[in-house]
Design a protein around this motif. Sequence first.
Motif, PDB file in Angstrom:
ATOM      1  N   GLY A 273      -8.265 -17.551  -9.459  1.00 30.51           N
ATOM      2  CA  GLY A 273      -8.103 -17.958  -8.066  1.00 30.51           C
ATOM      3  C   GLY A 273      -9.004 -16.993  -7.300  1.00 30.51           C
ATOM      4  N   PHE A 274      -8.507 -16.451  -6.190  1.00 33.63           N
ATOM      5  CA  PHE A 274      -9.254 -15.386  -5.517  1.00 33.63           C
ATOM      6  C   PHE A 274      -8.469 -14.083  -5.603  1.00 33.63           C
ATOM      7  N   ASN A 275      -7.707 -13.913  -6.673  1.00 32.80           N
ATOM      8  CA  ASN A 275      -6.990 -12.646  -6.879  1.00 32.80           C
ATOM      9  C   ASN A 275      -7.982 -11.623  -7.411  1.00 32.80           C
ATOM     10  N   GLU A 276      -8.446 -10.788  -6.496  1.00 34.29           N
ATOM     11  CA  GLU A 276      -9.462  -9.798  -6.833  1.00 34.29           C
ATOM     12  C   GLU A 276      -8.807  -8.560  -7.472  1.00 34.29           C
ATOM     13  N   PRO A 277      -9.596  -7.774  -8.225  1.00 33.83           N
ATOM     14  CA  PRO A 277      -9.045  -6.536  -8.787  1.00 33.83           C
ATOM     15  C   PRO A 277      -8.462  -5.637  -7.692  1.00 33.83           C
ATOM     16  N   GLU A 278      -7.239  -5.213  -7.883  1.00 33.50           N
ATOM     17  CA  GLU A 278      -6.535  -4.370  -6.893  1.00 33.50           C
ATOM     18  C   GLU A 278      -5.595  -3.447  -7.652  1.00 33.50           C
ATOM     19  N   GLU A 279      -5.095  -2.436  -6.957  1.00 29.37           N
ATOM     20  CA  GLU A 279      -4.069  -1.590  -7.591  1.00 29.37           C
ATOM     21  C   GLU A 279      -2.793  -2.371  -7.827  1.00 29.37           C
ATOM     22  N   GLU A 280      -2.487  -3.250  -6.872  1.00 31.01           N
ATOM     23  CA  GLU A 280      -1.306  -4.109  -7.017  1.00 31.01           C
ATOM     24  C   GLU A 280      -1.732  -5.542  -6.754  1.00 31.01           C
TER      25      GLU A 280
END
Length: 242
Positions: free
Chosen positions: A140-147
Amino acid sequence: MNIITFDSEAKLNEAAARIITGIVQTNPSAVLGLATGGTPVGIYKQLVHDYNEGLVSFKKVTTFNLDEYVGLAPDHHQSYSYYMRENLFNHVDVDASRTNIPSGLASDLVEECSRYDQLIQAAGRIDIQLLGLGHNGHIGFNEPEEELSSGTHVVELAEETKQANARFFSEGEQVPSQAITMGVGTILKAKTLLLVVKGKDKAEIVKRALTGPITTDVPASLLQTHPQLTVLVDQAAGSLLP
Ligand SMILES: O=P(O)(O)OC[C@H]1O[C@](O)(CO)[C@@H](O)[C@@H]1O
């Protein structure tokens, strides 16, 4: 996890379409999770072909798209709403009122996200979620993040994503910097996941996503936890897999 490698794009597209049509043939009221980007274009062409051959009807399905750019109207040529109509919805017998895509023009984006989650919940479980893979491991557009967020939410697009998607926009047009995306939690709740990846430029991220540690730095690595994950890759994208 079931990984299948194809020596031609046509065979990969046919296989992906066969999985989706199989689900709709078994359950004409299936709930389909759909994706955009370059990867699924050939799959949608194959679905349109299968529909024209009378192999499948989408009359009763409900669809939910993964994401939409913030600020683009549904008739903007780069909105995912436009993309879905151009590539699939206008060419099959799907009921437009049962197709769902977040509105990038909503005045209250948080409210729009919760409306979208409620619609998904009301439809019950997504039967199959089609997914592409971003170069940085986004789904989807879930980009790399800490959470990572579980439900639908607004994201700031990574510079890498904007650069990758700039190829679709006309010269002088800006890629939006925000999008609304279904969350990873919702994606993982789908009954079946179908991840499709094409091209040498995705070989490294496919390897990290499928064989590396499960980490929010590579959102697609969370797919490893899903009991019904099918991955279709071409030889180039799968070239670094063991
Ligand atoms: O298929 P593409 O164009 O390489 O994009 C990969 C992924 O990136 C997105 O286009 C978002 O950038 C997703 O919709 C897609 O799954």
